[in-house]
Scaffold this motif. Structure first.
Motif, PDB file in Angstrom:
ATOM      1  N   PHE A 334       0.853  -1.184   0.000  1.00  0.00           N
ATOM      2  CA  PHE A 334       0.000   0.000   0.000  1.00  0.00           C
ATOM      3  C   PHE A 334       0.891   1.236   0.000  1.00  0.00           C
ATOM      4  CE2 PHE A 334      -2.455  -3.340   2.065  1.00  0.00           C
ATOM      5  CZ  PHE A 334      -3.645  -3.293   1.347  1.00  0.00           C
ATOM      6  N   PHE A 335       0.866   1.986  -1.091  1.00  0.00           N
ATOM      7  CA  PHE A 335       1.567   3.264  -1.184  1.00  0.00           C
ATOM      8  C   PHE A 335       0.525   4.349  -0.948  1.00  0.00           C
ATOM      9  CE2 PHE A 335       2.976   6.975  -3.688  1.00  0.00           C
ATOM     10  CZ  PHE A 335       4.255   7.154  -3.186  1.00  0.00           C
ATOM     11  N   ILE A 336       0.620   5.047   0.186  1.00  0.00           N
ATOM     12  CA  ILE A 336      -0.389   6.029   0.593  1.00  0.00           C
ATOM     13  C   ILE A 336       0.299   7.380   0.702  1.00  0.00           C
ATOM     14  CG2 ILE A 336      -2.219   6.520   2.240  1.00  0.00           C
ATOM     15  CD1 ILE A 336      -1.913   3.622   3.253  1.00  0.00           C
ATOM     16  N   ASP A 341      -0.015   9.817  -6.885  1.00  0.00           N
ATOM     17  CA  ASP A 341      -1.017   8.768  -7.031  1.00  0.00           C
ATOM     18  C   ASP A 341      -0.729   7.644  -6.050  1.00  0.00           C
ATOM     19  OD1 ASP A 341      -2.172  10.156  -9.093  1.00  0.00           O
ATOM     20  OD2 ASP A 341      -1.503   8.805 -10.680  1.00  0.00           O
ATOM     21  N   ASP A 342      -1.779   7.174  -5.377  1.00  0.00           N
ATOM     22  CA  ASP A 342      -1.622   6.008  -4.514  1.00  0.00           C
ATOM     23  C   ASP A 342      -1.461   4.754  -5.368  1.00  0.00           C
ATOM     24  OD1 ASP A 342      -1.976   7.677  -2.386  1.00  0.00           O
ATOM     25  OD2 ASP A 342      -3.880   6.843  -1.726  1.00  0.00           O
ATOM     26  N   GLY A 343      -1.021   3.690  -4.720  1.00  0.00           N
ATOM     27  CA  GLY A 343      -0.918   2.413  -5.409  1.00  0.00           C
ATOM     28  C   GLY A 343      -1.190   1.274  -4.452  1.00  0.00           C
ATOM     29  N   ILE A 344      -2.042   0.332  -4.878  1.00  0.00           N
ATOM     30  CA  ILE A 344      -2.238  -0.916  -4.146  1.00  0.00           C
ATOM     31  C   ILE A 344      -1.836  -2.013  -5.109  1.00  0.00           C
ATOM     32  CG2 ILE A 344      -3.903  -2.383  -2.943  1.00  0.00           C
ATOM     33  CD1 ILE A 344      -5.571   0.114  -2.374  1.00  0.00           C
ATOM     34  N   ASN A 407      -4.842  10.377  -8.401  1.00  0.00           N
ATOM     35  CA  ASN A 407      -5.621   9.180  -8.113  1.00  0.00           C
ATOM     36  C   ASN A 407      -5.216   8.654  -6.738  1.00  0.00           C
ATOM     37  OD1 ASN A 407      -7.097   6.777  -8.320  1.00  0.00           O
ATOM     38  ND2 ASN A 407      -6.695   6.630 -10.516  1.00  0.00           N
ATOM     39  N   SER A 408      -5.820   9.229  -5.701  1.00  0.00           N
ATOM     40  CA  SER A 408      -5.342   8.909  -4.352  1.00  0.00           C
ATOM     41  C   SER A 408      -6.436   9.082  -3.317  1.00  0.00           C
ATOM     42  CB  SER A 408      -4.166   9.817  -3.984  1.00  0.00           C
ATOM     43  OG  SER A 408      -4.622  11.157  -3.830  1.00  0.00           O
ATOM     44  N   ILE A 409      -6.190   8.526  -2.136  1.00  0.00           N
ATOM     45  CA  ILE A 409      -7.120   8.703  -1.026  1.00  0.00           C
ATOM     46  C   ILE A 409      -7.179  10.170  -0.619  1.00  0.00           C
ATOM     47  CG2 ILE A 409      -5.425   8.211   0.792  1.00  0.00           C
ATOM     48  CD1 ILE A 409      -9.187   7.302   0.752  1.00  0.00           C
ATOM     49  N   SER A 484     -11.871   4.276   8.772  1.00  0.00           N
ATOM     50  CA  SER A 484     -12.492   3.266   7.902  1.00  0.00           C
ATOM     51  C   SER A 484     -11.600   2.923   6.718  1.00  0.00           C
ATOM     52  CB  SER A 484     -13.853   3.767   7.404  1.00  0.00           C
ATOM     53  OG  SER A 484     -14.738   3.999   8.480  1.00  0.00           O
ATOM     54  N   PHE A 485     -10.796   3.884   6.280  1.00  0.00           N
ATOM     55  CA  PHE A 485      -9.867   3.611   5.177  1.00  0.00           C
ATOM     56  C   PHE A 485      -8.861   2.528   5.563  1.00  0.00           C
ATOM     57  CE2 PHE A 485      -5.638   4.650   3.328  1.00  0.00           C
ATOM     58  CZ  PHE A 485      -5.898   4.195   2.032  1.00  0.00           C
ATOM     59  N   ILE A 486      -8.311   2.614   6.767  1.00  0.00           N
ATOM     60  CA  ILE A 486      -7.334   1.616   7.206  1.00  0.00           C
ATOM     61  C   ILE A 486      -7.987   0.243   7.359  1.00  0.00           C
ATOM     62  CG2 ILE A 486      -5.659   0.992   8.980  1.00  0.00           C
ATOM     63  CD1 ILE A 486      -4.869   3.414   7.262  1.00  0.00           C
ATOM     64  N   TYR A 487      -9.227   0.205   7.861  1.00  0.00           N
ATOM     65  CA  TYR A 487      -9.931  -1.080   7.948  1.00  0.00           C
ATOM     66  C   TYR A 487     -10.263  -1.620   6.556  1.00  0.00           C
ATOM     67  CZ  TYR A 487     -10.227  -0.900  12.991  1.00  0.00           C
ATOM     68  OH  TYR A 487      -9.892  -0.893  14.323  1.00  0.00           O
TER      69      TYR A 487
END
Length: 541
Positions: A334-336, A341-344, A407-409, A484-487
């Motif tokens: 998980f790149f936050i 841009d985030d990446g999963i 494109n990210s949280i 909630s994001f972490i869960y």
């Protein structure tokens, strides 16, 4: 009798091994050093009385390091077969207690000499002079002591010192007031840090560690009020080399506790030149871990690894895999990030590479997003209720733009902040004192695919609107979005793990160094899950 020391050292550098070796070379005893990834083993064999003496000496002589995670000692019956050799690190070292013992002793020939050759920490210098200029004219001094007294007096007079090193220059002057958030300040005496900042025992100790890092602190309430300061954060560093250490000693005598450090060109009449690279790292200290935010001392081979992808998330993940020697493993990353841009992503040798698990797919506009909500079950009723109860907020939101390039949280939280009229979801959540927020819907659209799943932003916003209509206040709702994001990512890991037998989960990106995110990860992820982070390489370059 044999003592086994086990050090958990979360870095790939060999500085701590070198230091242990240098200490034991000074003692008449038999010893062996071995290293297995993060575990450094020291075996010392001698008579019991000698071992007790050596153990006491080691406890005093071994330094604190930002990478030293744990330590254990036990008596063992034999020494395993060892064939370990280490290579010396190229980065210049700071200083150790042995250095200070020499330069602070008036009876020693190295009294106030900032260029000693230390046999323990390896601090060496071929330079024997400190070149000091005032108004571009070089000044000669009878002793190092006199030169540091001169420099301290200039700072006391309000002068700015220009420090020229091998790789950069900085400017030092007496701190009159913290001027801006995250300003970097040199503390000449850590015992006086509490005059402006809220310290902690751990952070204060780490400031004086081998690496001499920059660490973020909160300004204390009394200082903020007296100076009429609105922001909260300041960066602090202690003396990072012997030149700055000796200057700090003289400044302490003049009751000057803090210097501001600037890297932009400043007007200065006094210049100090000496050959040394400035390599101090910047770190984040959380309850569960220490993270590298900035660092020049890492294996430069990793730059090539980092540049193997255009996407920051994948570049960072590849470095993390390399640093942790995970190329034969299956890892979900998980790149936050607050900037990129985030990446999963999932890496596995079984699939011969790296694949995307989720993309957020930011909508083109808020009006488009609202229309999509209205098309869902009870969506039109929800939007109509929101229009009626919050007409001004709704109108302002509809007229707002979306930056769909990120494109990210972070961007998703910005969209939610706009629609729900919240003041920066993440910053607000950090200031919330509650233990729990409402559960926001973080979902993926139904798909038979494991890879490239689409995030359900409609549910994400709908749940927030429902809580807003129910009267949930701003801080609580913001905490719910972050928590909630972490869960959500924890549930995602479980889902991928069921199908793919993941060996571990890894995290990178600047959010990982934040206390609130760190605590939530520790809470949400099962204790049996193996968590990986970058080691020497910054968590976000």
């Amino acid at each position: 009798m044999i003592l086994e020391y086990k050090f958990v050292y979360q870095s790939n550098n060999n500085y701590f091994v070198e230091y242990i070796d240098n200490i034991l070379k000074q003692k008449e005893t038999k010893y062996y050093i071995n290293r297995e990834n993060e575990n450094i083993f020291l075996y010392v064999e001698d008579e019991e009385e000698r071992l007790l003496k050596i153990s006491d000496e080691l406890s005093n002589e071994l330094p604190i390091s930002i990478f030293l995670k744990d330590f254990a000692l036990e008596v063992v019956s034999q020494i395993p077969l060892i064939n370990y050799q280490y290579t010396l690190d190229s980065c210049q070292k700071s200083y150790c207690s042995n250095c200070l013992a020499e330069i602070e002793n008036k009876e020693m020939t190295n009294y106030y000499n900032p260029f000693i050759n230390c046999q323990l920490c390896g601090t060496t210098s071929n330079v024997k002079s400190l070149d000091i200029f005032e108004n571009k004219e070089k000044i000669e001094f009878d002793s190092f002591k006199n030169s540091f007294e001169f420099l301290a007096s200039k700072i006391a007079q309000g002068k700015t010192l220009e420090i020229k090193n091998t790789n950069k220059k900085i400017y030092l002057k007496k701190l009159e007031k913290v001027e801006y958030e995250n300003q970097t300040v040199l503390c000449t005496d850590i015992n006086n840090l509490s005059k402006i900042a809220v310290g902690s025992k751990q952070k204060n100790i780490l400031l004086l560690s081998l690496e001499k890092p920059i660490i973020e602190f909160n300004l204390n309430a009394i200082y903020k009020k007296s100076m009429e300061i609105e922001f909260d954060k300041i960066n602090v560093i202690a003396s990072w080399d012997l030149v700055i250490y000796l200057l700090s000693k003289e400044l302490q005598k003049l009751n000057i506790d803090f210097l501001s450090i600037e890297q932009d060109n400043q007007e200065s009449s006094v210049t100090v030149e000496y050959e040394r690279e400035l390599n101090f790292p910047k770190i984040s200290v959380t309850e569960n871990n220490i993270y590298i935010l900035e660092n020049n001392c890492y294996d430069k081979r990793l730059n090539k690894v980092y540049n193997s992808f255009d996407e920051k998330s994948k570049s960072q993940f590849m470095v993390l895999l390399d640093e942790n020697k995970l190329y034969e493993k299956t890892v979900l990353n998980f790149f936050i990030s607050s900037k990129y841009d985030d990446g999963i992503n999932l890496y596995s040798s079984k699939i011969d590479g790296l694949v995307d698990i989720v993309k957020y797919n930011i909508p083109n506009s808020i009006s488009e997003l609202i229309e999509n909500i209205e098309k869902t079950e009870n969506g039109d009723k929800l939007i109509n209720s929101y229009k009626e109860k919050f007409p001004d907020i709704y109108k302002k939101a509809i007229e707002s733009n979306i930056d769909n390039n990120l494109n990210s949280i972070t961007n998703l939280w910005k969209i939610a902040s706009t629609i729900l009229d919240l003041d920066d979801i993440y910053k607000t959540a950090k200031s919330c004192l509650l233990q729990k927020g409402p559960r926001i819907d973080y979902k993926l659209k139904k798909s038979d695919k494991l890879f490239n799943k689409e995030f359900d932003i409609v549910s994400f916003i709908k749940s927030g609107i429902s809580f807003k209509l129910a009267g949930v206040e701003e801080k609580t709702l913001s905490l719910g979005y972050v928590e909630s994001f972490i869960y959500f990512i924890s549930d995602l890991y479980d889902e991928v793990n069921e199908q793919f037998e993941v060996d571990g989960v890894s995290f990178c990106g600047d959010y990982i160094g934040e206390e609130i995110i760190n605590k939530l990860i520790a809470k949400a992820f099962n204790k049996t899950s193996k968590l990986y982070y970058n080691k020497d390489f910054p968590i976000q370059l």
